[in-house]
Design an enzyme around this catalytic site. Structure first.
Site, short mmCIF file in Angstrom:
data_model
loop_
_atom_site.label_atom_id
_atom_site.label_comp_id
_atom_site.label_asym_id
_atom_site.label_seq_id
_atom_site.Cartn_x
_atom_site.Cartn_y
_atom_site.Cartn_z
N ASP A 200 0.85 -1.18 0.00
CA ASP A 200 0.00 0.00 0.00
C ASP A 200 0.89 1.24 0.00
O ASP A 200 1.68 1.44 0.92
CB ASP A 200 -0.90 -0.02 1.24
CG ASP A 200 -2.02 1.01 1.16
OD1 ASP A 200 -2.19 1.64 0.10
OD2 ASP A 200 -2.72 1.18 2.17
N GLU B 25 -2.26 0.28 -4.68
CA GLU B 25 -2.13 -0.93 -3.87
C GLU B 25 -2.20 -2.18 -4.72
O GLU B 25 -2.82 -2.19 -5.79
CB GLU B 25 -3.21 -0.97 -2.78
CG GLU B 25 -4.62 -1.01 -3.32
CD GLU B 25 -5.66 -1.19 -2.21
OE1 GLU B 25 -5.39 -1.96 -1.26
OE2 GLU B 25 -6.73 -0.57 -2.32
#
Length: 371
Positions: free
Chosen positions: A17, A115
């Site tokens: 992320d 992500e």
């Protein structure tokens, strides 16, 4: 939560992320703003109806977060620097990010611009591999990411958020409730506002309470399938595998007007601009589509969609504009318009672009932004 994840016959999944992605990308070209509260938004007029797309960690300390109305964000942190979003810039940065990730696993599932999941099951030292990934990401893109390592996607995603920013966290199923048991049940995928409200009526407000809930009671409240899934997820169970090459399903753009609009000429002009942006995104990804969709929100908050499927896939701006305008012309306006959107679905890869098509899965879901 910091030990090397078990491998052997078990899967090892990494969730990567990018930290405050939109803001971090902006800071690469505006380094003088580092360490200051910064907000990327759909506009720079705090009195308008814009929303926050991303906030620096300095701004988050004031309660500013994504999806917050810009006016509220300005009241909470008036000293924040407002930067209008530059989606083309973020797409270019995302490609660089995914290019780095593709060198660390043959199985990369893109979950958004910022992500992705990686299958590291075959890696003998996943945590060392994750450290190397973080170093490589910073060196090649100038951006910082957080990585969660776990036996499944659910736990990996939770883990990536536990030690932000610039974190690296290993989370095993038997440690899940220690780590997040006291968090709101909305942390669990599938627990949205309505489900959370129904759970609260059953006395369930936290992840731990959901994990301990009687299975029969959950099944009575939500049905056999969802009831079981909710408790399983709260206990860290997830059988989903990392799947690469996810296909884009649609491309869309929308805008919220600063003040409600009744003028059809203004609405038609806005549709043209949105359609051009959608077609630009399709062309960049090497796609065309057959279904044109109009999204319209009337005062106060009544949202409608209208769609039309055409004979051949297209990304021609004139064709999309024409269909969108006709959908608008056929729509009976009984109140001013608050929001307007255009989308193209039923996407196929344009053969003419096969040589230049970006990495598969780079945009796995509809791209819907204020423009």
């Amino acid at each position: 939560m910091s030990t090397e994840p078990h491998s052997g016959n078990r899967r090892v999944v990494a969730h990567v992320d990018m930290d405050a992605f939109f803001v971090s990308v902006e800071l690469l070209r505006r380094p003088e703003l580092r360490g200051k509260p910064v907000v990327v938004a759909t506009g720079t007029d705090a009195a308008a109806r814009g929303v926050v797309m991303a906030a620096s960690y300095e701004a988050r300390r004031y309660g500013v977060h994504s999806a917050l109305p810009l006016a509220i964000a300005h009241r909470r942190c008036p000293q924040a620097t407002l930067i209008p979003r530059d989606f083309a810039l973020y797409q270019r940065a995302s490609r660089k990010v995914m290019d780095v990730l593709g060198r660390f696993s043959d199985l990369v599932e893109v979950a958004g611009l910022d992500e992705a999941y990686l299958d590291l099951t075959e890696c003998p030292a996943p945590k060392a591999r994750a450290r190397q990934l973080k170093r490589q990401m910073r060196a090649e893109t100038g951006l910082v990411c957080s990585v969660g390592l776990a036996p499944n996607k659910l736990l990996a995603k939770i883990a990536s958020d536990l030690e932000k920013p610039d974190g690296l966290c290993v989370l095993e199923p038997d440690r899940m409730l220690d780590a997040v048991g006291d968090r709101p049940a909305t942390l669990i995928p599938g627990v949205g506002p309505r489900t959370a409200e129904r759970l609260a009526q059953l006395g369930v407000r936290t992840v731990a309470a959901l994990a301990a809930m009687d299975a029969a009671a959950l099944e009575r409240a939500f049905g056999p399938r969802l009831g079981r899934e909710l408790r399983d997820r709260a206990r860290g169970h997830d059988d989903r595998r990392v799947v690469a090459d996810r296909e884009r399903k649609s491309e869309s753009r929308e805008t919220t007007f600063a003040s409600d609009v009744s003028d059809r000429a203004m609405l038609a002009g806005t549709l043209d601009r949105l359609a051009d942006s959608v077609c630009s995104g399709l062309a960049e990804g090497g796609y065309a589509g057959r279904t044109v969709t109009l999204k319209i929100r009337l005062r106060p908050f009544r949202t409608h969609t209208r769609s039309r499927t055409i004979g051949e896939p297209t990304r021609d701006p004139e064709r999309v504009r024409s269909v969108a305008r006709q959908l608008l012309a056929d729509f009976a306006l009984d109140a001013p318009v608050r929001l307007l959107g255009v989308g193209v679905a039923g996407l196929v890869t344009n053969p003419e672009d096969s040589a230049s098509k970006p990495e598969a899965g780079l945009a796995p879901k509809a791209l819907t932004l204020d423009v």
